[in-house]
Design a protein around this motif. Structure first.
Motif, PDB file in Angstrom:
ATOM      1  N   THR A 134       0.797  -1.231   0.000  1.00 53.12           N
ATOM      2  CA  THR A 134       0.000   0.000   0.000  1.00 53.12           C
ATOM      3  C   THR A 134       0.833   1.286   0.000  1.00 53.12           C
ATOM      4  O   THR A 134       0.379   2.309  -0.493  1.00 53.12           O
ATOM      5  N   ILE A 135       2.030   1.229   0.571  1.00 50.69           N
ATOM      6  CA  ILE A 135       2.879   2.424   0.571  1.00 50.69           C
ATOM      7  C   ILE A 135       3.219   2.879  -0.851  1.00 50.69           C
ATOM      8  O   ILE A 135       3.218   4.089  -1.123  1.00 50.69           O
ATOM      9  N   PRO A 136       3.514   1.961  -1.791  1.00 55.64           N
ATOM     10  CA  PRO A 136       3.796   2.422  -3.162  1.00 55.64           C
ATOM     11  C   PRO A 136       2.659   3.238  -3.782  1.00 55.64           C
ATOM     12  O   PRO A 136       2.903   4.256  -4.426  1.00 55.64           O
ATOM     13  N   SER A 137       1.413   2.795  -3.585  1.00 51.91           N
ATOM     14  CA  SER A 137       0.282   3.546  -4.155  1.00 51.91           C
ATOM     15  C   SER A 137       0.151   4.910  -3.484  1.00 51.91           C
ATOM     16  O   SER A 137      -0.205   5.907  -4.125  1.00 51.91           O
ATOM     17  N   GLN A 138       0.444   4.972  -2.192  1.00 52.67           N
ATOM     18  CA  GLN A 138       0.411   6.250  -1.478  1.00 52.67           C
ATOM     19  C   GLN A 138       1.505   7.186  -2.007  1.00 52.67           C
ATOM     20  O   GLN A 138       1.290   8.395  -2.165  1.00 52.67           O
ATOM     21  N   GLY A 185       0.283   7.397   5.763  1.00 52.33           N
ATOM     22  CA  GLY A 185      -1.027   7.148   5.176  1.00 52.33           C
ATOM     23  C   GLY A 185      -1.926   8.354   5.093  1.00 52.33           C
ATOM     24  O   GLY A 185      -2.691   8.490   4.134  1.00 52.33           O
ATOM     25  N   ILE A 186      -1.846   9.262   6.085  1.00 53.08           N
ATOM     26  CA  ILE A 186      -2.816  10.364   6.111  1.00 53.08           C
ATOM     27  C   ILE A 186      -2.279  11.648   5.480  1.00 53.08           C
ATOM     28  O   ILE A 186      -3.050  12.527   5.144  1.00 53.08           O
ATOM     29  N   THR A 187      -0.954  11.740   5.307  1.00 45.61           N
ATOM     30  CA  THR A 187      -0.398  12.998   4.812  1.00 45.61           C
ATOM     31  C   THR A 187      -0.568  13.150   3.300  1.00 45.61           C
ATOM     32  O   THR A 187      -0.655  12.161   2.567  1.00 45.61           O
ATOM     33  N   SER A 246      -7.003  -4.176   0.343  1.00 53.15           N
ATOM     34  CA  SER A 246      -8.469  -4.258   0.469  1.00 53.15           C
ATOM     35  C   SER A 246      -8.987  -3.252   1.485  1.00 53.15           C
ATOM     36  O   SER A 246     -10.008  -2.582   1.257  1.00 53.15           O
ATOM     37  N   LEU A 247      -8.293  -3.136   2.625  1.00 51.25           N
ATOM     38  CA  LEU A 247      -8.708  -2.168   3.649  1.00 51.25           C
ATOM     39  C   LEU A 247      -8.568  -0.735   3.135  1.00 51.25           C
ATOM     40  O   LEU A 247      -9.391   0.130   3.447  1.00 51.25           O
ATOM     41  N   LEU A 248      -7.521  -0.504   2.352  1.00 49.07           N
ATOM     42  CA  LEU A 248      -7.310   0.830   1.795  1.00 49.07           C
ATOM     43  C   LEU A 248      -8.475   1.216   0.878  1.00 49.07           C
ATOM     44  O   LEU A 248      -9.040   2.309   0.993  1.00 49.07           O
ATOM     45  N   ASP A 249      -8.862   0.299  -0.017  1.00 49.03           N
ATOM     46  CA  ASP A 249      -9.966   0.572  -0.950  1.00 49.03           C
ATOM     47  C   ASP A 249     -11.312   0.606  -0.235  1.00 49.03           C
ATOM     48  O   ASP A 249     -12.148   1.478  -0.497  1.00 49.03           O
ATOM     49  N   TYR A 250     -11.525  -0.348   0.685  1.00 51.02           N
ATOM     50  CA  TYR A 250     -12.796  -0.428   1.398  1.00 51.02           C
ATOM     51  C   TYR A 250     -13.030   0.825   2.235  1.00 51.02           C
ATOM     52  O   TYR A 250     -14.144   1.379   2.284  1.00 51.02           O
ATOM     53  N   GLY A 251     -11.950   1.297   2.893  1.00 49.13           N
ATOM     54  CA  GLY A 251     -12.077   2.500   3.712  1.00 49.13           C
ATOM     55  C   GLY A 251     -12.498   3.702   2.887  1.00 49.13           C
ATOM     56  O   GLY A 251     -13.345   4.498   3.311  1.00 49.13           O
ATOM     57  N   LYS A 252     -11.936   3.832   1.697  1.00 48.86           N
ATOM     58  CA  LYS A 252     -12.302   4.950   0.818  1.00 48.86           C
ATOM     59  C   LYS A 252     -13.760   4.837   0.372  1.00 48.86           C
ATOM     60  O   LYS A 252     -14.468   5.847   0.279  1.00 48.86           O
ATOM     61  N   ILE A 285     -16.298   3.519   1.982  1.00 46.27           N
ATOM     62  CA  ILE A 285     -17.282   3.736   3.044  1.00 46.27           C
ATOM     63  C   ILE A 285     -17.061   5.078   3.757  1.00 46.27           C
ATOM     64  O   ILE A 285     -17.666   5.339   4.803  1.00 46.27           O
ATOM     65  N   GLY A 286     -16.184   5.907   3.192  1.00 49.73           N
ATOM     66  CA  GLY A 286     -15.962   7.218   3.778  1.00 49.73           C
ATOM     67  C   GLY A 286     -14.975   7.231   4.930  1.00 49.73           C
ATOM     68  O   GLY A 286     -14.933   8.196   5.715  1.00 49.73           O
ATOM     69  N   LEU A 287     -14.168   6.165   5.073  1.00 52.12           N
ATOM     70  CA  LEU A 287     -13.116   6.106   6.097  1.00 52.12           C
ATOM     71  C   LEU A 287     -11.775   5.876   5.404  1.00 52.12           C
ATOM     72  O   LEU A 287     -11.206   4.780   5.456  1.00 52.12           O
ATOM     73  N   PRO A 288     -11.233   6.883   4.744  1.00 50.11           N
ATOM     74  CA  PRO A 288     -10.012   6.707   3.955  1.00 50.11           C
ATOM     75  C   PRO A 288      -8.791   6.299   4.765  1.00 50.11           C
ATOM     76  O   PRO A 288      -7.814   5.790   4.214  1.00 50.11           O
ATOM     77  N   ASN A 289      -8.845   6.535   6.086  1.00 52.73           N
ATOM     78  CA  ASN A 289      -7.700   6.206   6.940  1.00 52.73           C
ATOM     79  C   ASN A 289      -7.872   4.882   7.686  1.00 52.73           C
ATOM     80  O   ASN A 289      -7.145   4.598   8.642  1.00 52.73           O
ATOM     81  N   LEU A 290      -8.836   4.071   7.243  1.00 58.81           N
ATOM     82  CA  LEU A 290      -9.130   2.819   7.944  1.00 58.81           C
ATOM     83  C   LEU A 290      -7.898   1.916   8.044  1.00 58.81           C
ATOM     84  O   LEU A 290      -7.603   1.366   9.109  1.00 58.81           O
ATOM     85  N   LEU A 291      -7.166   1.748   6.946  1.00 57.04           N
ATOM     86  CA  LEU A 291      -5.977   0.890   6.966  1.00 57.04           C
ATOM     87  C   LEU A 291      -4.941   1.411   7.948  1.00 57.04           C
ATOM     88  O   LEU A 291      -4.365   0.642   8.734  1.00 57.04           O
ATOM     89  N   TRP A 292      -4.709   2.726   7.942  1.00 62.93           N
ATOM     90  CA  TRP A 292      -3.644   3.300   8.773  1.00 62.93           C
ATOM     91  C   TRP A 292      -4.018   3.260  10.246  1.00 62.93           C
ATOM     92  O   TRP A 292      -3.142   3.072  11.102  1.00 62.93           O
ATOM     93  N   ILE A 293      -5.302   3.399  10.547  1.00 68.13           N
ATOM     94  CA  ILE A 293      -5.768   3.227  11.927  1.00 68.13           C
ATOM     95  C   ILE A 293      -5.591   1.775  12.348  1.00 68.13           C
ATOM     96  O   ILE A 293      -5.188   1.484  13.486  1.00 68.13           O
ATOM     97  N   THR A 294      -5.868   0.854  11.428  1.00 67.15           N
ATOM     98  CA  THR A 294      -5.674  -0.574  11.707  1.00 67.15           C
ATOM     99  C   THR A 294      -4.211  -0.868  12.007  1.00 67.15           C
ATOM    100  O   THR A 294      -3.897  -1.665  12.905  1.00 67.15           O
ATOM    101  N   CYS A 295      -3.315  -0.223  11.275  1.00 68.67           N
ATOM    102  CA  CYS A 295      -1.878  -0.427  11.508  1.00 68.67           C
ATOM    103  C   CYS A 295      -1.484   0.024  12.913  1.00 68.67           C
ATOM    104  O   CYS A 295      -0.698  -0.649  13.594  1.00 68.67           O
TER     105      CYS A 295
END
Length: 395
Positions: free
Chosen positions: A223-227, A284-286, A347-353, A355-365
């Motif tokens: 996921t970091i590469p896409s970010q 993730g959030i910056t 999957s978490l990165l895409d799913y979060g976006k 459902i309106g929670l774009p930072n879901l993956l990073w919070i999970t981390c």
């Protein structure tokens, strides 16, 4: 320096140059040059990983009972054959066979190499030995990126030939230089060795805690590469990100490890998890390029703190004569955490976006890093309690 350690470092260098100049381009080759589906490419990569990590406990036990030299050599030559096969075959069955051989080679040499590092280093210098090994590997990773860029435009077959040759060279070097026999070969049966490892609650807990590390670590490939591309608007940002990661480790691994040796390995791992969780959240959030690179720097520091320390702690927790078996089982944490990290990270990165929670993956981390810290702390508390009880008994 011990000549056996030098050989192990040379082999680590050769492994990473070969692996990282080859594997990142394998999926592209299968889909673009051979015109197979991305599903087949994913299956090949998954099969290689399962073949390696699914058999490591067994191959580690074989190394304990026979010879680290022999098992390392067999593993490197087997992977060399697998990499060579990738460049020769074009059928689906041939690619799957190459994947199995490549994974099987890793299953042989990985636990045996780590156990050999333990065997050929002193207890006082063990954490430094693993740190040097980490530096050498990342130097290999940097060179691999440069080498692959030169060769991939020429021929994938040429890249395959070069990568396999490096593994063949490492296998031959191990056979020539390393001792023929282990200094403390295990006399227990394979089944008893596996029972010993699996019935060791502190080590099983430690392995589960390290699954969190591999979940977080794998984001650098998933996921970091896409970010990075989102922030820099340039595909080359993937290379810049990996370069920051590798160069930080090469430059800071040894001085940080020297400083970390003054403290409990459990505390070092806990601090490493704080760095990983916090840095991934920043990355993730910056939307700021400078903050992203700062986050990657601290991500690298987290890896510096955790990885060699965890290997040294695995050596401490292992029973005499079963070091490779313990390292073989510890690879289960990579299979579990790394597998889940690759599977659900994107999957978490895409799913979060969605459902309106774009930072879901990073919070999970962050959550995973905190859970891992709690697990390490409980293991540390158990060890301290056992030590107090032992001191009371002695008095």
């Amino acid at each position: 320096m011990n000549k056996n350690l030098i050989v192990l470092y040379v082999n680590s260098f050769l492994m990473n140059v070969s692996f990282f100049s080859f594997i990142p381009f394998l999926s592209y080759y299968i889909t673009k040059d051979l015109l197979y589906s991305s599903i087949l490419a994913g299956t090949v990569l998954m099969l290689r990983q399962i073949s390696q990590q699914g058999l490591s406990l067994i191959t580690g036990s074989v190394a304990d009972k026979s010879s680290y030299r022999t098992i390392i050599a067999i593993g490197m030559i087997t992977r060399g054959v697998g990499f060579l096969l990738f460049g020769i075959v074009t059928s689906k069955l041939g690619l799957l066979a190459a994947a199995v051989l490549s994974g099987l080679g890793g299953a042989f040499f990985e636990p045996a190499s780590k156990a050999a590092l333990v065997a050929y280093s002193t207890s006082e210098g063990r954490s430094m030995a693993f740190s040097i090994d980490k530096v050498v590997k990342n130097v290999g990773t940097v060179i691999a990126a440069l080498l692959a860029g030169l060769l991939i435009s020429q021929s994938f077959t040429l890249l395959s030939l070069l990568s396999s040759s490096l593994f063949f060279l490492g296998g031959i070097l191990a056979l020539i230089v390393l001792p023929a026999k282990n200094s403390t070969s295990s006399t227990v049966s394979y089944v008893q060795a596996w029972k010993t490892v699996l019935s060791d609650p502190p080590f099983v807990l430690f392995t589960l805690c390290m699954s969190g590390y591999w979940f977080l670590f794998m984001q650098i490939y998933v996921t970091i590469p896409s970010q990075a591309i989102t922030i820099f608007h340039d595909n080359r940002a993937i290379s810049w990100t990996l370069l920051v990661f590798a160069v930080t480790i090469v430059c800071l691994q040894l001085p940080i490890q020297k400083f970390a040796e003054k403290y409990s390995p459990y505390n070092i791992i806990k601090v490493g998890y704080l760095f990983l969780g916090g840095s991934l959240f920043v990355v993730g959030i910056t939307t700021n390029a400078t903050l992203f690179l700062v986050g990657m720097f601290f991500f690298s520091v987290g890896v510096i703190l955790i990885e060699p320390t965890s290997f040294e702690l695995t050596a401490r927790l292992s029973k005499p004569g079963l070091t490779a078996s313990y390292f073989g089982f510890s690879i289960f944490s990579l299979a579990l955490g790394g597998g889940i990290g690759q599977l659900i990270g994107a999957s978490l990165l895409d799913y979060g976006k969605n459902i309106g929670l774009p930072n879901l993956l990073w919070i999970t981390c962050v959550f995973i890093s905190l859970i891992s810290i709690i697990g390490i702390a409980s293991l540390q508390g158990e060890k301290l309690q056992l030590k107090r009880n032992h001191m009371k008994g002695a008095s």
